[in-house]
Motif scaffolding. Structure first.
Motif, mmCIF file in Angstrom:
data_model
loop_
_atom_site.group_PDB
_atom_site.id
_atom_site.type_symbol
_atom_site.label_atom_id
_atom_site.label_comp_id
_atom_site.label_asym_id
_atom_site.label_seq_id
_atom_site.Cartn_x
_atom_site.Cartn_y
_atom_site.Cartn_z
ATOM 1 N N ALA A 150 -6.104 -11.216 -6.944
ATOM 2 C CA ALA A 150 -5.554 -9.869 -6.883
ATOM 3 C C ALA A 150 -4.397 -9.800 -5.894
ATOM 4 O O ALA A 150 -4.519 -10.219 -4.741
ATOM 5 C CB ALA A 150 -6.643 -8.876 -6.480
ATOM 6 N N GLY A 151 -3.275 -9.291 -6.347
ATOM 7 C CA GLY A 151 -2.121 -9.072 -5.473
ATOM 8 C C GLY A 151 -1.294 -10.297 -5.177
ATOM 9 O O GLY A 151 -0.341 -10.217 -4.398
ATOM 10 N N LYS A 202 1.583 -12.797 -5.692
ATOM 11 C CA LYS A 202 2.861 -12.704 -6.397
ATOM 12 C C LYS A 202 3.792 -13.882 -6.114
ATOM 13 O O LYS A 202 4.643 -14.204 -6.936
ATOM 14 C CB LYS A 202 3.579 -11.399 -6.018
ATOM 15 C CG LYS A 202 2.793 -10.131 -6.359
ATOM 16 C CD LYS A 202 3.519 -8.882 -5.896
ATOM 17 C CE LYS A 202 2.707 -7.615 -6.225
ATOM 18 N NZ LYS A 202 3.402 -6.393 -5.738
ATOM 19 N N GLU A 238 1.671 -17.697 -1.746
ATOM 20 C CA GLU A 238 0.330 -17.109 -1.848
ATOM 21 C C GLU A 238 -0.548 -17.915 -2.794
ATOM 22 O O GLU A 238 -1.751 -18.086 -2.537
ATOM 23 C CB GLU A 238 0.449 -15.661 -2.336
ATOM 24 C CG GLU A 238 1.074 -14.724 -1.307
ATOM 25 C CD GLU A 238 1.340 -13.343 -1.863
ATOM 26 O OE1 GLU A 238 1.458 -12.404 -1.069
ATOM 27 O OE2 GLU A 238 1.431 -13.212 -3.103
ATOM 28 N N ARG A 273 -4.219 4.544 0.455
ATOM 29 C CA ARG A 273 -2.977 3.770 0.375
ATOM 30 C C ARG A 273 -1.766 4.664 0.110
ATOM 31 O O ARG A 273 -0.756 4.593 0.793
ATOM 32 C CB ARG A 273 -3.110 2.709 -0.716
ATOM 33 C CG ARG A 273 -4.079 1.587 -0.386
ATOM 34 C CD ARG A 273 -3.911 0.447 -1.361
ATOM 35 N NE ARG A 273 -4.235 0.852 -2.727
ATOM 36 C CZ ARG A 273 -5.444 0.737 -3.268
ATOM 37 N NH1 ARG A 273 -6.431 0.233 -2.553
ATOM 38 N NH2 ARG A 273 -5.669 1.128 -4.510
#
Length: 975
Positions: A455-456, A458, A462, A517
């Motif tokens: 998740a997340g 990009k 990472e 958020r």
């Protein structure tokens, strides 16, 4: 384990021993051999060492043949001093290991994990993504012992460089420590000189130039005079490089030049590269340990053998580990001499239960594949069964366990972000754990795991960090499910780890709702833009007559505050969810969480279904408890060392939100097991002021039926013992209390007015502690119930000593306590020593006419005694009649209750007698109770025949019906 982030350049000569005077305040060697000699005081726990051939202190000293290699006496003495220094350093026992007994020593016990030789061609292939890299060791690969690591390979070539790799928790540090201690104690004769290096220590030096001789001399001063001889030592010299993943090595000639001179200053990484190239000291042997992700940093042409540390893949190794760690001879000799491990039989029984569960409960065996989890299970068992060390909590055990494995660990030493491995795990595994708690599941599909991990992500960087985490640490947290019908799913390695990580995910503030958020971003944006817009509107308002501008101006100021309040409400919602999880009515009749943990390890108590079978609704009662524990000051300090800091302000806000919710829901009357869970939450939170405020309304402590182990007694005493308000009643009936538990709970008893200790098998030894309780100047007890305990006459003698000096007790129940004639005669002789007693119950004690009559006469003469219970004793018909006559002969004396009747009327205490029978029907001798009930029934029939009063006849018939019902339950005729 690294020896330090920044080791002092001072020598470790004569001052070496003094530098290690306080090992419990230093890093242990387990995490990365790190033990700073100065600076901050981190804490840590080493892994176990188990050996079968005695203590290293008794081992024979190294043979004199070492002098052949180092001919001078001074060189031999230097090597010997080096051995002693290393042994002293590596044998230090941190305080967390002292719970396993004062005779426990890390250099004398060790179980070797399985090491399998690996094929370099298969080793460097990418792991399978579909299986989340949980591939078991390939069958058929040869196993290696430590003594075989440097044996010639299959082609007969000499092996000089060995790389051992393993994921987090497989025992790399333990294995290297054991090898170093073997050499120190002369059990590794192949090598005449062993020089261990921590790659964490070397990496902290950066690119500062230093020669190999300087690196050795700075760390091992006794070797300073033998440095010139290292070049001629050949293969008898062994370098140990632990934690290679912390070093950035460049084997390209353009990056690291060739250097063969050990006295030439170079960057530490360059020295290591040339050692591995065999360009510097080419004959020396080298042992490297690393995580799997860093294997490729050394070209395979420089490696003679790869070995995978597979942990305890054999169940017999797991059993041996538990047997030798739990079966320490002195581990029960703690405060008061109490504890489950006090006798060899009790220790053996615990080990046998654990062994049986390992054989039948395959999931726990899968968890114990990692030696680190074997340590966690041992530490948890000690917490659950042995007297608890002051300040030790279940949360602190899990936090220390993670520090033991992750302290100072970064995900990738080549990444400039220097991200903590534990912080990455908290973000990814914590998210998965929290999703499982909220959806009430413990089994996760591959898609569930992949969704949380990816998740997340990009950027390429990472993805690289994720790849490293998968290879190095994913197996530490997740294990393939081995239950039938669950193929392809994953579970957390131990169930409690899921709840711990979920709690950590929350307290770190990693869980943010969409409102949080978006609200934060909008509030910050409006706040920044609002300042500029407000300035412009202020100028326009002065120049133009626009009445709406001031309103718009004020709205811009309100927006950030509104969003901030909405975010605050979201934080309160998290606290409410935690409290609701703690007080779920569906869990009211489960075992308490401590028994549930014991059941998951030993497989005996707790859930009624098989441990491998999932319940219809998963229970996560540890989740809120871990949340409270993680907010304690001690655990926050440890988490900061792991790269997971919790801000003081965040901890305060969370605590305040929890307090408000507990204040509203905590006033509910809880079942005994849930009440203990509530107290356990406060114990884990370790905040007496917080607990005193929340529990100020608690007046009745009902823990009847809860098995009060030493840790539970400690929990109750720690949470309630320091309070100021009195407790109206404490009910500890049928709690398996022992004298040690009574001593632990003494601070609670001193604040209690009514104390119930029925059905606890308390004997004369416990009466000593009860005597001390009654003689305490702060004792407030008015009612003391000791029925159904084998006190005997010896115990009553001690109780009478306490009653003689007590001024608070007015009601004493000694029902069914085995007093006999001797006990009642002793009571009769000493009853006048107490002047406040109002009611005394000595029913069902097997006493005869003489002793009962003596006590009844003493009761009649007592200045304050109003009621004496003597029913269900071995009284004759004549004796019962004499006692009836005595009880009603004169005014002002104590009433004596011996039957359900008084003359031709029903006794006003008939319901008291029958309720006692009903309550104890399953624990009393059924034949004996049946005989007494038949005698009472005969008395009722005789009284009914002797009276003409219809009202009395009706009452007698009613009571007869109750007695006949009880007789039918006992199997009697009832007629």
């Amino acid at each position: 384990m690294r020896w330090g982030h920044h080791l002092p350049r001072a020598s470790w000569g004569s001052g070496f021993g003094r530098a290690l005077q306080r090992p419990d305040e230093r890093f242990p060697f387990l995490i990365h051999w790190s033990w700073p000699l100065q600076g901050e005081r981190p804490l840590g726990l080493p892994r176990a060492f188990i050996r079968h051939h005695g203590s290293s202190a008794d081992s024979a000293p190294p043979s004199s043949r070492h002098g052949r290699l180092f001919p001078s006496a001074s060189a031999t003495e230097a090597i010997q001093q080096h051995r002693q220094n290393l042994a002293e350093w590596f044998c230090r026992l941190p305080r967390e290991e002292r719970q396993f007994g004062p005779t426990f020593a890390l250099d004398t016990v060790h179980v070797d994990p399985v090491i399998r030789e690996s094929n370099p061609d298969q080793l460097l292939h990418p792991f399978s993504e579909s299986a989340l890299e949980h591939q078991p060791p390939q069958a058929g690969l040869p196993q290696l012992a430590l003594s075989q690591l440097f044996d010639p390979d299959a082609c007969g070539r000499r092996v000089q460089t060995v790389v051992l790799y393993g994921t987090v928790g497989t025992g790399k540090s333990t294995l290297v420590r054991k090898m170093v201690l073997d050499w120190c104690h002369g059990r590794l004769p192949t090598f005449k000189l062993l020089i261990p290096f921590s790659c964490v220590d070397l990496s902290s030096l950066g690119s500062a130039p230093a020669s190999l001789f300087q690196l050795v001399a700075q760390r091992y001063m006794p070797l300073k005079q033998v440095l010139p001889l290292m070049a001629v030592t050949g293969s008898r010299l062994l370098f140990v490089l632990h934690g290679l993943e912390h070093l950035n090595l460049d084997f390209r000639l353009s990056g690291t030049g060739l250097c063969s001179d050990p006295e030439e200053p170079e960057a530490p990484a360059a020295i290591i590269v040339n050692l591995l190239r065999k360009y510097m000291l080419p004959e020396a042997s080298i042992l490297v340990t690393t995580r799997p992700s860093a294997i490729g940093r050394i070209p395979s042409k420089y490696v003679g053998r790869y070995g995978e540390i597979c942990g305890f893949s054999d169940t017999n190794l797991q059993k041996l580990y538990f047997q030798l760690r739990l079966n320490q001879p002195d581990c029960g000799d703690t405060a008061g001499g109490a504890g489950v491990f006090a006798t060899p039989a009790q220790r053996d029984n615990l080990v046998q239960m654990l062994s049986r569960n390992l054989e039948g409960h395959h999931q726990i065996a899968a968890a114990c594949f990692l030696p680190s989890y074997c340590w966690l299970i041992c530490a948890t068992l000690h917490f659950l069964h042995a007297p608890t060390t002051a300040g030790q909590t279940l949360t602190s055990i899990y936090t220390s366990f993670l520090r033991l494995n992750f302290s100072g660990e970064t995900l990738d030493s080549t990444d400039p972000s220097n991200l903590s491995l534990m912080a990455y795990a908290a973000r990814t595994m914590g998210k998965l754990a929290y999703q499982g708690v909220t959806s009430r599941k413990t089994y996760f599909s591959e898609e569930d795991v992949r969704g949380c991990l990816e998740a997340g992500i990009k950027t390429e960087e990472e993805f690289q960090l994720l790849h490293i985490f998968r290879r190095d640490a994913l197996r530490f947290f997740l294990a393939p499910c081995v239950e039938p019908g669950r193929a392809g799913t994953f579970v957390f390695t131990v169930p409690a780890m899921q709840e711990y990580l979920a709690a950590l995910y929350i307290v770190l503030g990693l869980h943010k709702t969409t409102l949080q958020r978006v609200g934060k971003e909008v509030a910050e944006l409006v706040g920044r833009v609002g300042e500029d817009v407000s300035l412009v509107l202020g100028i326009m308002a002065k120049l133009l007559p626009l009445k709406a501008l001031p309103l718009l101006f004020n709205l811009l100021k309100v927006v950030p505050r509104v969003f901030g309040r909405m975010v605050g409400n979201s934080q309160k919602a998290v606290a409410q969810a935690m409290v609701l999880e703690m007080f779920r009515e569906e869990d009211y009749y489960n075992d308490d969480v401590l028994d549930q943990m014991g059941a998951s390890i030993l497989g005996l108590e707790g859930p009624r279904r098989h441990p491998d079978e999932p319940p219809e609704d998963e229970v996560f009662e540890l989740f809120p408890i871990f949340m409270g524990g993680l907010l304690s000051a001690h655990n926050r300090a440890v988490l900061a060392q792991l790269g997971c800091p919790i801000k003081n302000l965040d901890a305060l806000e969370n605590a305040q939100a929890i307090k408000k919710k507990l204040g509203k829901l905590g006033r509910k009357v809880l079942p005994p097991s849930e009440l203990l869970d509530h107290l356990f939450f406060h114990y884990e939170f370790q905040n007496q002021r917080f607990s005193a405020e929340v529990l100020s309304s608690l007046r009745q402590l009902n823990l009847a039926g809860v098995r009060m182990t030493p840790v539970k007694c400690t929990v109750v005493a720690a949470v309630l013992g320091s309070g100021r308000h009195a407790l109206d009643e404490v009910n500890l009936a049928s709690c398996q209390l022992d004298p040690a538990g009574l001593r632990t709970l003494m601070p609670v008893f001193l604040r209690t007015r009514k104390l119930g200790l029925q059905l606890n098998s308390l004997g004369p030894k416990a009466c000593k502690d009860l005597r001390n309780l009654l003689l305490h100047d702060q004792c407030q007890i008015t009612t003391l119930r000791l029925s159904n305990n084998p006190l005997t006459a010896a115990g009553v003698a001690l109780l009478m000593e306490g009653l003689a000096g007590n001024t608070s007790v007015t009601h004493l129940s000694l029902l069914h306590t085995g007093l006999g004639d001797e006990g009642l005669e002793l009571l009769a002789a000493q009853l006048d020593r107490n002047r406040q007693l109002q009611e005394l119950n000595v029913a069902y004690n097997g006493a005869g006419d003489t002793a009962a009559l003596a006590l009844a006469r003493a009761a009649r003469e007592h200045p304050s005694l109003e009621l004496l219970h003597l029913y269900f004793n071995e009284l004759s018909s004549e004796g019962r009649q004499v006692l009836r006559d005595l009880g009603g002969a004169a005014e002002g004396g104590a009433r004596v209750v011996v039957s359900l009747t008084e003359g031709t009327a029903v006794s006003e205490y008939w319901s008291v007698i029958l309720s006692e029978v009903q309550r104890n029907l399953n624990s009393w001798d059924r034949a004996r109770v049946q005989r007494h009930l038949e005698l009472l029934l005969r008395d009722l029939e005789d009284s009914r025949s002797a009276t003409l009063n219809p009202w009395r006849k009706a009452q007698l018939l009613r009571v007869e019906g109750e007695v006949r019902t009880l007789l039918e339950r006992l199997g009697g005729s009832g007629s």
